[in-house]
Design a protein around this motif. Structure first.
Motif, PDB file in Angstrom:
ATOM      1  N   THR A  45       0.809  -1.222   0.000  1.00 18.13           N
ATOM      2  CA  THR A  45       0.000   0.000   0.000  1.00 18.13           C
ATOM      3  C   THR A  45       0.837   1.265   0.000  1.00 18.13           C
ATOM      4  O   THR A  45       0.280   2.357   0.101  1.00 18.13           O
ATOM      5  N   VAL A  50      -4.891  -0.911   5.733  1.00 16.91           N
ATOM      6  CA  VAL A  50      -5.961  -1.729   5.165  1.00 16.91           C
ATOM      7  C   VAL A  50      -7.292  -1.090   5.567  1.00 16.91           C
ATOM      8  O   VAL A  50      -7.403  -0.472   6.623  1.00 16.91           O
ATOM      9  N   ALA A  51      -8.277  -1.248   4.722  1.00 21.66           N
ATOM     10  CA  ALA A  51      -9.586  -0.668   5.000  1.00 21.66           C
ATOM     11  C   ALA A  51     -10.242  -1.388   6.182  1.00 21.66           C
ATOM     12  O   ALA A  51     -10.214  -2.617   6.256  1.00 21.66           O
ATOM     13  N   ALA A  54     -12.317  -4.814   6.053  1.00 20.03           N
ATOM     14  CA  ALA A  54     -12.052  -5.525   4.789  1.00 20.03           C
ATOM     15  C   ALA A  54     -11.620  -6.954   5.081  1.00 20.03           C
ATOM     16  O   ALA A  54     -10.729  -7.192   5.890  1.00 20.03           O
ATOM     17  N   TRP A  55     -12.268  -7.908   4.404  1.00 19.58           N
ATOM     18  CA  TRP A  55     -11.945  -9.323   4.578  1.00 19.58           C
ATOM     19  C   TRP A  55     -10.905  -9.725   3.565  1.00 19.58           C
ATOM     20  O   TRP A  55     -11.036  -9.381   2.409  1.00 19.58           O
ATOM     21  N   SER A  57      -7.964  -8.962   5.133  1.00 21.65           N
ATOM     22  CA  SER A  57      -6.780  -8.212   5.554  1.00 21.65           C
ATOM     23  C   SER A  57      -6.951  -7.466   6.874  1.00 21.65           C
ATOM     24  O   SER A  57      -6.037  -7.470   7.712  1.00 21.65           O
ATOM     25  N   TRP A  58      -8.077  -6.813   7.096  1.00 20.49           N
ATOM     26  CA  TRP A  58      -8.250  -6.069   8.337  1.00 20.49           C
ATOM     27  C   TRP A  58      -8.324  -7.010   9.535  1.00 20.49           C
ATOM     28  O   TRP A  58      -7.719  -6.765  10.578  1.00 20.49           O
ATOM     29  N   TYR A  59      -9.050  -8.099   9.386  1.00 16.61           N
ATOM     30  CA  TYR A  59      -9.179  -9.075  10.475  1.00 16.61           C
ATOM     31  C   TYR A  59      -7.829  -9.732  10.775  1.00 16.61           C
ATOM     32  O   TYR A  59      -7.488  -9.974  11.934  1.00 16.61           O
TER      33      TYR A  59
END
Length: 147
Positions: A45, A50-51, A54-55, A57-59
């Motif tokens: 990035t 990460v947004a 967002a699945w 990546s954020w989790y």
């Protein structure tokens, strides 16, 4: 369990504790980079994050930050390491594996290494200098005196 017989055996809990601390901090730093843009930001990035929500990546970043800090501190080490290991196995097989068979081909070295490092901590425990060892379990009630 046999008593440690050599200097190396006696130092093992301290080596595991240091291993736990380093692995936990590295993992937490990866999560912090993805969530807050520190340390160069999320991978791919250019310093961004990460947004939120967002699945996957954020989790994954939340798991990395929380489990990394718990492991580094030695709190709930086995449980946190189990969750971290599973998340890295998911990352390897779902994100990296489709790009090539070997970690060097698919850029999944860090996922594979974190997965195995955390799995090792599931079995070894936190080692020395873990905050979790300061929290004492309630003492067992005294056995009834023999009559």
């Amino acid at each position: 369990m046999p008593q440690p017989s050599s200097t190396v055996d006696k130092a093992a809990p301290f080596a595991i504790g240091l291993f736990r601390l380093v692995i936990g901090l590295l993992f937490a730093a990866h999560g912090a980079a993805s969530l807050f843009g520190v340390f160069g930001g999320a991978v791919g990035t250019n310093g961004g994050t990460v947004a939120a929500g967002a699945w996957p990546s954020w989790y994954a970043a939340v798991i990395q930050l929380v489990c990394g800090l718990l492991v580094a501190a030695g709190m709930f080490t086995r449980s946190a390491a189990f969750l971290a290991s599973g998340s890295m196995a998911y990352a390897y097989f779902v994100v990296h594996q489709p790009d090539g068979l070997l970690p060097l081909q698919n850029h999944g070295e860090s996922s594979a290494l974190f997965c195995w490092a955390f799995l090792l901590l599931v079995f070894t425990g936190p080692g020395a200098a873990a905050l979790g060892s300061l929290v004492r379990r309630p003492a067992a009630p005294p056995a009834a005196a023999a009559a």
